[in-house]
Each structure stands twice: as structure tokens, then as C-alpha cells.
Design an enzyme around this catalytic site. Sequence first.
Site, PDB file in Angstrom:
ATOM      1  CE1 TYR A  81      -2.372  -2.336  16.398  1.00  0.00           C
ATOM      2  CE2 TYR A  81      -2.108  -0.587  17.886  1.00  0.00           C
ATOM      3  CZ  TYR A  81      -2.041  -0.976  16.772  1.00  0.00           C
ATOM      4  OH  TYR A  81      -3.105  -0.238  15.706  1.00  0.00           O
ATOM      5  CB  SER A 181     -10.621  -2.077   4.664  1.00  0.00           C
ATOM      6  OG  SER A 181      -9.924  -0.803   4.306  1.00  0.00           O
ATOM      7  NE  ARG A 203      -8.730  -9.950  -0.201  1.00  0.00           N
ATOM      8  CZ  ARG A 203      -8.715 -10.469   0.793  1.00  0.00           C
ATOM      9  NH1 ARG A 203      -7.609 -11.584   1.181  1.00  0.00           N
ATOM     10  NH2 ARG A 203      -9.527 -10.354   1.948  1.00  0.00           N
ATOM     11  N   GLY A 272      -1.904  -0.989   6.140  1.00  0.00           N
ATOM     12  CA  GLY A 272      -2.138  -2.001   7.415  1.00  0.00           C
ATOM     13  C   GLY A 272      -1.902  -3.737   6.250  1.00  0.00           C
ATOM     14  CG  MET A 274      -5.859  -6.769   5.504  1.00  0.00           C
ATOM     15  SD  MET A 274      -7.467  -6.871   4.792  1.00  0.00           S
ATOM     16  CE  MET A 274      -7.190  -5.673   3.246  1.00  0.00           C
ATOM     17  CG  PHE A 296      -1.308   7.382   8.208  1.00  0.00           C
ATOM     18  CD1 PHE A 296      -0.655   8.558   8.812  1.00  0.00           C
ATOM     19  CD2 PHE A 296      -1.850   7.108   8.674  1.00  0.00           C
ATOM     20  CE1 PHE A 296      -0.868   9.114   9.375  1.00  0.00           C
ATOM     21  CE2 PHE A 296      -3.255   7.803   9.822  1.00  0.00           C
ATOM     22  CZ  PHE A 296      -2.166   8.638  10.115  1.00  0.00           C
ATOM     23  CG  MET A 298      -5.106   7.751  13.298  1.00  0.00           C
ATOM     24  SD  MET A 298      -5.301   8.537  12.661  1.00  0.00           S
ATOM     25  CE  MET A 298      -5.578  10.427  13.152  1.00  0.00           C
ATOM     26  CE  LYS A 356     -23.973  -7.087   9.740  1.00  0.00           C
ATOM     27  NZ  LYS A 356     -23.705  -7.437   8.224  1.00  0.00           N
ATOM     28  CE  LYS A 357     -15.269  -0.713  11.556  1.00  0.00           C
ATOM     29  NZ  LYS A 357     -13.738  -0.686  12.887  1.00  0.00           N
TER      30      LYS A 357
END
Lengths: 364, 364
Positions: A81, A181, A203, A272, A274, A296, A298, A356-357
Site C-alpha cells: 500500500y 461493494s 457482475r 478501486g 478489482m 479518489f 479516502m 462480508k466484512k
Amino acid sequence: MSKIATKVLGLLTTKASSQNAFKRLLSTQPSKLVYSEYGDPIKVIQRANEDISDPKDGEVLIKMLAAPVNPADINTIQGKYPSKPPLPAVPGNEGVGKVEKVGGGVTDICVGDHVVPLTNNLGTWRTHLLLKKENVLKVPQKLGLVEAATLTVNPCTAFRMLRDFTSLKPGDTVMQNGANSACGQNVIQICRSWGIRTVNIVRERPNLDELKAFLTGLGATYILTEEELRTTNLFKSGEVDRPKLALNCVGGKNALECTRHLAPGAPMVTYGGMSREPLTVPTSALIFKDIQFRGFWMTRWSKDNANSVDRLEMFEELISLMTNNELQGPSHKMVNFDNYKEALMNTMTVQGMIGKKYILDFHS
Amino acid sequence: MSKIATKVLGLLTTKASSQNAFKRLLSTQPSKLVYSEYGDPIKVIQRANEDISDPKDGEVLIKMLAAPVNPADINTIQGKYPSKPPLPAVPGNEGVGKVEKVGGGVTDICVGDHVVPLTNNLGTWRTHLLLKKENVLKVPQKLGLVEAATLTVNPCTAFRMLRDFTSLKPGDTVMQNGANSACGQNVIQICRSWGIRTVNIVRERPNLDELKAFLTGLGATYILTEEELRTTNLFKSGEVDRPKLALNCVGGKNALECTRHLAPGAPMVTYGGMSREPLTVPTSALIFKDIQFRGFWMTRWSKDNANSVDRLEMFEELISLMTNNELQGPSHKMVNFDNYKEALMNTMTVQGMIGKKYILDFHS
């Protein structure tokens, strides 16, 4: 209290009073996750005990309640990152905690308040956190724990992308790919509350009807698969105005397809990639259609706007939407802090923002 | 004057006085180029005589002096350009003329003044032009004919791209590819006059030294071939700051290479696509480097700013630079209007913006 207990407590109070160890023994042994080299999170992350001193003037001592594991956290630990914290570092960029003690001069935050840490790379994957009062945001106790823990990344990303790249008014249309997302779900809900129509690209998948029902429930106006977008008559027919803004977290062919449907002068904001494919931008889209290709991040926005009024107004509005049930937290699974490897593994294998988060739960 | 001549003139004056034919016979028979269908310019364009009436109130009658043949004119005639004039149409978007007569109420423009037509698609490839006074710009007689004839496209494009996408100050760096294009030459000269350094990318070619000497003469700070750009240490070494703006008329691999050297947050403005390859935009350049990909089209800007103060200020500054010899017109060849096919053929075969500009010359 038994006599023995009273005696033990008395002893402890006497022996370690200067470090205030007594209070912390009543709570939990402070500990944290930490890594000293970039690499595979499962290998480089260790659990370590921590000494937490009392809050000084202007500081607050927070007992963490919940902290999500985001894909960006994984990438940071891997060293992939762009923002690289100095090592050794504690991972985690988001979370919510409860104020356990406040230092001198702290009047607007009280013991028991729920707060969200606001600075980047401070490391939220720990039981206790000592922060300056200006680096925490007090949130209402009625704000859901999941909403509070995941407040500072996805809902803020959605909010800023909808706010900062063009001027949208009720009735306007926004298009987004990767609409399912975590961020996309926020986009749908914020747009619904602002009266903005969303064209949501997802998708093709086996349980498509289920996904469509879920996104419709959040307030999605239109949902199209990438294949459906290629042949849709939605915009040509005039059923819905051409989008004034496109949000892209996919890249590659789908982003190009989205570009074709945009209104002249519209920005496409990429947050993003993906598909792992770059954006292909036809010269004519830039020159003759004036499509603007922006990005963008954050993390950068938060850094640039650490103390801005815009930031406080954004939190106020997002929290208001959340407490009014207009904006719900992501689908998630709480994982006890002791089982942090499970949260790491799952976040690494579900690849990016889909699914899931996983949220570390510090209740013990 | 002979007796016969006097008699002929008397006759003409009597017969056609309402159309003021007398004056025009003393000048030239008004004629124009015109096309009634889109297609190969050599085939679809015809020369035709024209009846020009006297200027009405607020109008000026212009005798054209010079009008360039731009690649965009060719594309328009071919029907390949996004702005399609209604047919039949007279080609040409630029030029300079001399005022031959003014209508009532025209006080700020006089017979003999040099003027530049300002509206799009009005067709400058004709000997005479009748225009509303607000659609012409009076230019100083001392302004070179070539500079005046080519004022409204290339110098304006360069000016606006340098002005409207970021805030540049003396000492800043701008990068551009296709630096030897007509627009690129304007960029170099305007930057020199504003104290801005230019990194100019050109293609490898046999007479490279000659080209470098020419661009250096215009004020280019650095000149690199596309190959040299790939391995340059110019920015890493700190010899020159990373560019705050990139201008792209090439696309494809070279545009991507330019992107890599830009300062964070810098815009890349595309105004052409000579490589005929689209732009490839890595997701990371958008998100983490905040590079902005924008497009510029002079036609749209002029339409949107037809009567803006910005436009007049721009013309004032450009004309001032030109009359001070700080900004020179493109290398060119004047071609008599009668030989217009030569100008068309040459513009079509030199492909786009490279090489000489062919300018129709209405002196006969």
C-alpha cells in the site's frame, strides 16, 4: 467483596498506584497486534502485551470495542500500500471504542462515551488506545457498533465521491460498477436519501436475483449486469437521464462501457481496480465528450482535511443517516480479538471488497 | 479614366446599384468553396460564385485575406468530426480579413481594419464574408497575416490548456508530447514568456538535431525523444521539478510514460491522439497519485465562452505576444485560393498536426 479479594486489591493498589494498574486489572490486560516487517499478515503479525500510561492533559484513554479488518489493512501489512507506517506498527485504521479515562482539560468527552479514532495509521487493532482528544470523534451511543466501527472509510468514501466531483441535484443519475461493494452499498443508500437515482452495475452470478433484491432493498433504482449494460436501451430511450457521475472500482472493459453512457462533461471517479485491468480511455471521450477521469483516495482526503469543517459536517450527516436507519453498516461477522487470524485469513481470501466484512470484537 | 471605362462604370452603377455590384467589380467576384455532402474533400468541394449583399445595421462586409486549412477542417468535410455543419456548408474555421464596408451603427470597426471572424462553422474559405460586428475581432494591422489567420485555434488551445487546468507560476514545469506540433510550438513560446519550464517530447527522426535546434530557438527548456523519456534521470535527479501539467496529443504508450513523471495531483490534458491509440490509465495513478485525466477542445471552449471576458483577455495577451515577436505563427505555405486543392491535398497527406500549415491566400 470477600476479605481475600479486598486484601489483594489493597496490595495491588499500593504496589502499582503510579501506573494505575489496578483499574486496568479490573478491565483487561492491554494488548495489541504488531508487525516489525512487511509481509504475509499471518506470519508477520504478533500479539503483544502493552503498557498503557494514564492519559495526560488533553488525552483520552479508549478501550476499543470493535475494529474492522479492511483489505487496505492487509495491503498495508504486506507493504503493498502506498502509505507505509514506520515499523514496528500496529495495524488497523478504523474502529470504535469506549472512553475509559480522560486527562486534564478534557471537558467535551466523558468516561463511557463512544468515540471513533480519526487519524491514519495509528493502529486500531489493540485493546486500548491513548489519543489526543482532537483525534477522536464522539459518536452517539445509539449509533450501531458496526456502523460506528466502519464509519471512517466506506461511508465517507461514498459521501465524498458523490459530493466533490460534480454538483448533483435530486433527480440526477449516478452510475457505479461494483455496486455490491461495501462502498457501493453506501452510495446506493446515500443517493436514495438525497433523491438521486442510481444505475448499479454488478457482475453476472448464480444468485443474481438475491443480490438484486438486496440492492433494491437498499434503494438501488436500476441494477444491470455488465452484460446487460452493453446492450441496454435505458439511456438512449430517455427512461433515465445520462449519468452525471460514474464511480468505478472495477476498471478494464466495464469502466470503458460505463464511460460510453455518461453525460457530456461527467466525471468518472476511480476508487478501486478489482478487475486488475487499467482504464482504457478513448481520446474522443476526453476531447469531444469532456469526460473527466479522476481518482479518489479516502486516506489522502482525511489527511488533507484533518480539521476541516467539511469533515465534521460529513460525519454529522452520515451519523444522522445511520441513526435514522437510512444508512446501514455492511454485512459482517464479528470475530473475537483472540481469533484475529480468522479475520485476517477471511479478508485475504474473499479478495478485496466483495463479501462480508470481518470485525475484531474486543469484548472478552 | 478613359471615356469607355467611364461609360461602362456608369452602366454598371445604374443597372445594379441596389446590389452595390459596382464596388465588388472593382474588387473581386465573390466566390466560395462549398460542399453538399460529407466525403473526400477533393471530390465533394466545389468552387461557386456568391452574391454578397450590402452589410445591414450592425454588420460588416469582410474581404478575406488569408484562411488556413486545418486538419479539423478536413475531418469536418469528411463527416468525421463531432461538429457537423448543416449542408450545404462552406469549410474553414479560421482566417483574417479586411473590412470592406460597414453597416449602420458600426462605429468601432472601420473600413480597412483587419478582423478575425470568431464564430464556429461559418466558413472562412470564401473571398467575402458578411458578419455581425460582435462576431469579429479587430486586430492590429501590425499583427502578421499568418499570426492573425491562425490566431483562433492553436495559440488559443495552448493558452487555455496552460491556464485552465492548474495554477502555474514561474519556475514550474510543464511536460508535453508532440512538442513540435503547431499547438506544441505555441505552448513552448507562451511558457517561455510566462517563465515556465517545458519538457518537450518528440519522436526519434533523422533530422532530430535540426528539430531540437528549432524548438530550443522557440524557448524549449528540455527536449527528449520518446526513447530518452523512458530512461531519463531528469526528474529523479531533481534537475527539474516534476511537471505540474502534462499536455498530450499523442496517446498510447507515450502518454502513459509521461504520466509516470508527473507531480502528484497534476492534470494530463489530452487534445489530440496522433498515435491513434487510446490512453491507458493505471488505477494507481488515479487513486494514489491523484493524476487527473482531462480533455480539451477549443471548439467547445469558444462556444461556451463566445462573449466572455476571458476570451477577450486571451486574445489581447496572445496578440501582444505576437506583435512583440514572443509568439510566432506556424511554419506555413501560402497557396492561392485558386489552387485550393493543393492546400487540401497537402493537409490531408501530412497527417494531422505535423509539418507545414497550408494557408489559402485570397490576394488575386
